[in-house]
Design a protein around this motif. Structure first.
Motif, PDB file in Angstrom:
ATOM      1  N   HIS A  76       0.943  -1.220   0.213  1.00 28.79           N
ATOM      2  CA  HIS A  76       0.038  -0.103   0.104  1.00 28.79           C
ATOM      3  C   HIS A  76       0.984   1.321  -0.106  1.00 28.79           C
ATOM      4  O   HIS A  76       2.080   1.083   0.328  1.00 28.79           O
ATOM      5  CB  HIS A  76      -0.890   0.199   1.194  1.00 28.79           C
ATOM      6  CG  HIS A  76      -0.495   0.325   2.655  1.00 28.79           C
ATOM      7  ND1 HIS A  76       0.266  -0.824   3.420  1.00 28.79           N
ATOM      8  CD2 HIS A  76      -0.280   1.634   2.925  1.00 28.79           C
ATOM      9  CE1 HIS A  76       0.487   0.013   4.337  1.00 28.79           C
ATOM     10  NE2 HIS A  76       0.446   1.288   4.352  1.00 28.79           N
ATOM     11  N   ILE A  77       0.314   2.242  -0.216  1.00 24.43           N
ATOM     12  CA  ILE A  77       1.108   3.638  -0.660  1.00 24.43           C
ATOM     13  C   ILE A  77       0.475   4.844   0.488  1.00 24.43           C
ATOM     14  O   ILE A  77      -0.763   5.088   0.045  1.00 24.43           O
ATOM     15  CB  ILE A  77       1.187   4.021  -1.857  1.00 24.43           C
ATOM     16  CG1 ILE A  77       1.810   3.050  -2.659  1.00 24.43           C
ATOM     17  CG2 ILE A  77       2.221   5.459  -1.951  1.00 24.43           C
ATOM     18  CD1 ILE A  77       1.641   3.443  -4.219  1.00 24.43           C
ATOM     19  N   LEU A  78       1.279   5.277   1.119  1.00 27.88           N
ATOM     20  CA  LEU A  78       0.830   6.489   1.895  1.00 27.88           C
ATOM     21  C   LEU A  78       1.496   7.660   1.309  1.00 27.88           C
ATOM     22  O   LEU A  78       2.683   7.728   1.213  1.00 27.88           O
ATOM     23  CB  LEU A  78       0.949   6.399   3.540  1.00 27.88           C
ATOM     24  CG  LEU A  78       0.372   7.347   4.104  1.00 27.88           C
ATOM     25  CD1 LEU A  78      -1.114   8.017   4.236  1.00 27.88           C
ATOM     26  CD2 LEU A  78       0.852   7.407   5.678  1.00 27.88           C
ATOM     27  N   ASP A  79       0.898   8.688   0.907  1.00 26.72           N
ATOM     28  CA  ASP A  79       1.282  10.056   0.496  1.00 26.72           C
ATOM     29  C   ASP A  79       1.391  10.837   1.599  1.00 26.72           C
ATOM     30  O   ASP A  79       0.453  11.508   2.364  1.00 26.72           O
ATOM     31  CB  ASP A  79       0.438  10.615  -0.455  1.00 26.72           C
ATOM     32  CG  ASP A  79       0.941  12.093  -1.124  1.00 26.72           C
ATOM     33  OD1 ASP A  79       2.054  12.510  -0.407  1.00 26.72           O
ATOM     34  OD2 ASP A  79       0.589  12.530  -2.000  1.00 26.72           O
ATOM     35  N   THR A  80       2.757  11.016   2.294  1.00 28.65           N
ATOM     36  CA  THR A  80       2.956  11.537   3.505  1.00 28.65           C
ATOM     37  C   THR A  80       2.943  13.130   3.424  1.00 28.65           C
ATOM     38  O   THR A  80       2.950  13.949   4.358  1.00 28.65           O
ATOM     39  CB  THR A  80       4.404  11.172   4.058  1.00 28.65           C
ATOM     40  OG1 THR A  80       5.418  11.434   3.073  1.00 28.65           O
ATOM     41  CG2 THR A  80       4.551   9.753   4.445  1.00 28.65           C
ATOM     42  N   SER A  81       3.097  13.619   2.154  1.00 30.28           N
ATOM     43  CA  SER A  81       2.945  15.042   1.802  1.00 30.28           C
ATOM     44  C   SER A  81       1.561  15.621   2.195  1.00 30.28           C
ATOM     45  O   SER A  81       1.286  16.748   2.425  1.00 30.28           O
ATOM     46  CB  SER A  81       3.272  15.397   0.486  1.00 30.28           C
ATOM     47  OG  SER A  81       2.449  15.023  -0.634  1.00 30.28           O
ATOM     48  N   VAL A  82       0.396  14.916   2.067  1.00 26.98           N
ATOM     49  CA  VAL A  82      -0.749  15.047   2.271  1.00 26.98           C
ATOM     50  C   VAL A  82      -1.471  14.159   3.373  1.00 26.98           C
ATOM     51  O   VAL A  82      -2.880  14.421   4.070  1.00 26.98           O
ATOM     52  CB  VAL A  82      -1.989  15.260   1.195  1.00 26.98           C
ATOM     53  CG1 VAL A  82      -1.499  16.059   0.306  1.00 26.98           C
ATOM     54  CG2 VAL A  82      -1.738  13.643   0.620  1.00 26.98           C
TER      55      VAL A  82
END
Length: 132
Positions: free
Chosen positions: A12-18
């Motif tokens: 899975h991918i978490l966009d840490t910028s948002v």
């Protein structure tokens, strides 16, 4: 699903910028047997609204190495254009485009084990680890 003769993979991918899951990122899966074997493309999927790929192809028996290729450039171009415009490196240097257009993660596997490999992503960096 892993068996006694195969391993299994999820991601899975978490966009840490948002602080949110990254939806719609194409992920390709490849496998090989042995460190010098040829990569065998197995197919792929795309992340869902929760940032997960729940339908990656099964690994063939004898797989020892796996590669996940994440196509992150279209995600950042389409979904994160505003966040990138405000990033200091782009604003101050006049840089355009995406710094990391793709992320390729290669790891070793053993039969009978499941490998969950999350990607923490932002426009100028990423981190990956073996999850559970």
């Amino acid at each position: 699903m892993s068996t006694s003769t195969t391993a299994s993979v999820s991601t899975h991918i978490l966009d840490t910028s948002v602080g949110r899951p990254a939806e719609g990122v194409a992920v390709q899966l490849a496998a090989r047997s042995g460190p010098l074997g040829d990569w065998q493309p197995l197919g792929g999927s795309a992340t869902d609204a929760d940032g997960r790929c729940k339908d990656l192809p099964a690994l063939p028996e004898g797989t020892t190495h796996v590669r996940l290729d994440f196509a992150v450039e279209p995600y950042f171009e389409e979904k994160q254009a505003d966040a990138q415009q405000d990033a200091p490196a782009n604003r101050d240097s006049g840089a355009t485009g995406v710094f990391f257009p793709e992320v390729a993660i290669t790891f070793a596997v053993k039969p009978g084990e499941h490998y969950h490999v999350p990607l923490l992503l932002n426009p100028f960096g990423y981190s990956v680890y073996r999850g559970s």
